[in-house]
Design a protein around this motif. Structure first.
Motif, PDB file in Angstrom:
ATOM      1  N   PRO A   1       0.781  -1.243   0.034  1.00 23.43           N
ATOM      2  CA  PRO A   1       0.050  -0.008  -0.053  1.00 23.43           C
ATOM      3  C   PRO A   1       0.817   1.197   0.077  1.00 23.43           C
ATOM      4  N   ALA A   2       1.996   1.430   0.801  1.00 18.88           N
ATOM      5  CA  ALA A   2       2.703   2.450   0.739  1.00 18.88           C
ATOM      6  C   ALA A   2       3.435   2.753  -0.588  1.00 18.88           C
TER       7      ALA A   2
ATOM      8  N   GLY B   1      -2.574   7.589   3.707  1.00 20.58           N
ATOM      9  CA  GLY B   1      -1.605   6.778   3.668  1.00 20.58           C
ATOM     10  C   GLY B   1      -2.534   5.297   3.644  1.00 20.58           C
ATOM     11  N   HIS B   2      -1.652   3.997   3.641  1.00 22.52           N
ATOM     12  CA  HIS B   2      -2.225   2.872   3.825  1.00 22.52           C
ATOM     13  C   HIS B   2      -3.163   2.424   2.206  1.00 22.52           C
ATOM     14  N   GLY B   3      -2.561   2.958   1.165  1.00 22.37           N
ATOM     15  CA  GLY B   3      -3.419   2.510  -0.081  1.00 22.37           C
ATOM     16  C   GLY B   3      -4.191   3.584  -0.359  1.00 22.37           C
ATOM     17  N   ARG B   4      -4.617   4.605   0.406  1.00 25.92           N
ATOM     18  CA  ARG B   4      -5.950   5.405   0.093  1.00 25.92           C
ATOM     19  C   ARG B   4      -5.738   6.400  -1.058  1.00 25.92           C
ATOM     20  N   VAL B   5      -4.199   6.736  -1.094  1.00 23.70           N
ATOM     21  CA  VAL B   5      -3.870   7.566  -2.291  1.00 23.70           C
ATOM     22  C   VAL B   5      -3.969   6.918  -3.531  1.00 23.70           C
ATOM     23  N   PHE B   6      -3.725   5.698  -3.784  1.00 19.69           N
ATOM     24  CA  PHE B   6      -3.766   4.915  -4.881  1.00 19.69           C
ATOM     25  C   PHE B   6      -5.268   4.748  -5.164  1.00 19.69           C
TER      26      PHE B   6
ATOM     27  N   ILE C   1     -11.558   3.559   0.444  1.00 19.38           N
ATOM     28  CA  ILE C   1     -11.158   4.621   1.006  1.00 19.38           C
ATOM     29  C   ILE C   1     -11.895   4.869   2.414  1.00 19.38           C
ATOM     30  N   LEU C   2     -13.113   4.608   2.436  1.00 22.21           N
ATOM     31  CA  LEU C   2     -13.985   4.905   3.787  1.00 22.21           C
ATOM     32  C   LEU C   2     -13.617   3.872   4.772  1.00 22.21           C
ATOM     33  N   VAL C   3     -13.284   2.525   4.370  1.00 18.68           N
ATOM     34  CA  VAL C   3     -12.959   1.657   5.522  1.00 18.68           C
ATOM     35  C   VAL C   3     -11.642   1.597   5.939  1.00 18.68           C
ATOM     36  N   SER C   4     -10.734   1.870   4.851  1.00 22.10           N
ATOM     37  CA  SER C   4      -9.273   2.053   5.256  1.00 22.10           C
ATOM     38  C   SER C   4      -9.239   3.238   6.431  1.00 22.10           C
TER      39      SER C   4
ATOM     40  N   ARG D   1      -7.328   1.948   9.533  1.00 23.46           N
ATOM     41  CA  ARG D   1      -6.045   2.590   9.838  1.00 23.46           C
ATOM     42  C   ARG D   1      -5.877   4.038   9.232  1.00 23.46           C
ATOM     43  N   PRO D   2      -6.324   4.889  10.202  1.00 23.67           N
ATOM     44  CA  PRO D   2      -6.211   6.414  10.159  1.00 23.67           C
ATOM     45  C   PRO D   2      -4.763   6.660   9.847  1.00 23.67           C
ATOM     46  N   GLY D   3      -4.663   7.778   9.202  1.00 22.13           N
ATOM     47  CA  GLY D   3      -3.258   8.334   9.214  1.00 22.13           C
ATOM     48  C   GLY D   3      -2.110   7.679   8.333  1.00 22.13           C
ATOM     49  N   ARG D   4      -0.958   7.995   8.171  1.00 20.49           N
ATOM     50  CA  ARG D   4      -0.069   7.522   7.235  1.00 20.49           C
ATOM     51  C   ARG D   4       0.808   6.308   7.963  1.00 20.49           C
ATOM     52  N   GLU D   5       1.476   5.479   7.174  1.00 17.07           N
ATOM     53  CA  GLU D   5       2.631   4.694   7.644  1.00 17.07           C
ATOM     54  C   GLU D   5       3.871   5.528   8.189  1.00 17.07           C
ATOM     55  N   ALA D   6       4.090   5.131   9.465  1.00 18.50           N
ATOM     56  CA  ALA D   6       5.424   5.492  10.178  1.00 18.50           C
ATOM     57  C   ALA D   6       6.718   5.196   9.517  1.00 18.50           C
ATOM     58  N   GLU D   7       6.956   3.899   8.886  1.00 23.58           N
ATOM     59  CA  GLU D   7       7.852   3.289   8.270  1.00 23.58           C
ATOM     60  C   GLU D   7       7.401   2.842   7.163  1.00 23.58           C
TER      61      GLU D   7
END
Length: 337
Positions: free
Chosen positions: A123-124, A203-208, A254-257, A261-267
């Motif tokens: 996803p990142a 993050g977590h694939g929501r941009v894609f 987008i809604l479920v993610s 998993r709100p926010g963006r990956e830390a790494e």
């Protein structure tokens, strides 16, 4: 007679000696380079190493080309396996015919394989390359202009596309340049995705997923304008239904993610800090083991220097404080002896 229109190229291939230089292929190649370049910049900004996007693209691009061609051949099989057709033409990618749905699907599989080999969350990676993929599509659509294909209904607008070829059932005339509409739409999608990512730190694939949803929204109305041969279901072209279904799936993701998993990956890449520092020369630093060893030696050196300094400072004071008492003790000990 039309006073203003978009001319079509007289031919889509030039020859450098015996080597053919095809406009369609050039557009795809340029699009890939742009996608990798922008994806690399975004990956580094997210904390990854330079070069990782290109390494994974080595897997994604071939898979995407195969997937795009397979989708086109399967959904337009009559062009290659119908009466009077030559099935060998199915392998002539340079003549046009890459379905974006197959390209993205199988390209994502290739990217997943490459990302898994490096221990990178898919996803990142997808979020980093999303706007670049949209720009690659925008550039790639100009390959259809070179091939005089994928145009819309007849029109009298000043920006009409002038089709001059009569090959493969084409009728010369002035048509809506749907390739141009989709190219401009994809540029808008790329800008939207970049803005939304900066504004909401997705993050977590929501941009894609946003890229997919935005592209599908435009593809639906552009597809509706096209006049090339296509399969229809309940009065709509097959690609209209595909765009509608994929749009809904992307919106749901987008809604479920966002809830789970709100926010963006830390790494985003193992061994790399948020500032992009980590192992490997591409990150501009030493390997973790070397860095730890250097830090340990530096700490020991600092500790030794501090102890020596303390000894120098305490030495005179200790001698001054204990000197008389020490001399007296020595005299008493000598007398007893």
């Amino acid at each position: 007679m039309e006073l203003a229109y978009i001319p079509s190229p007289s031919r889509g291939v030039l020859y450098l000696g015996p080597i053919p230089l095809r406009g369609y292929a050039f557009c795809i190649i340029i699009g890939v380079f742009v996608a990798v370049w922008l994806g690399n910049k975004r990956w580094i900004a997210r904390g990854g190493r330079a070069g990782t996007v290109a390494d994974i693209a080595v897997w994604a691009v071939p898979f995407g080309l195969v997937g795009g061609r397979l989708y086109h051949v399967i959904t337009d099989y009559q062009l290659y396996f119908g009466e009077g057709r030559d099935w060998v033409d199915a392998f002539k990618v340079w003549e046009g015919g890459l379905g974006i749905w197959g390209a993205i699907s199988l390209g994502a599989l290739g990217a997943w394989i490459g990302a898994r080999r490096r221990g990178i969350p898919m996803p990142a990676y997808a979020d980093a390359v999303a706007p670049g993929v949209a720009l690659a599509q925008a550039i790639g659509r100009w390959g259809n202009w070179f091939n005089q294909e994928l145009y819309g209904r007849e029109t009298q607008v000043p920006w009409a596309l002038h089709i001059t070829s009569a090959a493969d059932g084409r009728v010369p005339g002035y048509y809506h340049p749907t390739f141009l509409y989709e190219s401009l739409w994809c540029v808008g999608v790329a800008l939207l995705v970049i803005w939304a990512d900066r504004r909401f730190r997705m993050g977590h694939g929501r941009v894609f997923a946003l890229y997919v949803a935005a592209y599908c929204a435009g593809r639906f109305w552009i597809e509706y304008m096209r006049v090339d041969e296509a399969h229809h279901i309940l009065g709509l072209r097959l690609n209209n239904w595909t765009a509608l279904i994929v749009f809904l799936l992307a919106a749901v993701y987008i809604l479920v993610s966002a809830r789970k998993r709100p926010g963006r990956e830390a790494e985003v890449e193992p061994g790399v800090t948020a500032s992009g520092e980590g192992s490997g020369t591409a990150a501009g630093g030493k390997a973790p083991a070397e860095s730890a060893e250097s830090a340990g030696k530096a700490a020991e050196k600092d500790t030794g220097a501090q102890d020596a300094e303390d000894a120098r400072e305490d030495g005179p004071q200790t001698s001054a404080a204990t000197g008389p008492a020490g001399a007296k003790d020595e005299a008493e000990s000598a007398g007893r002896s």
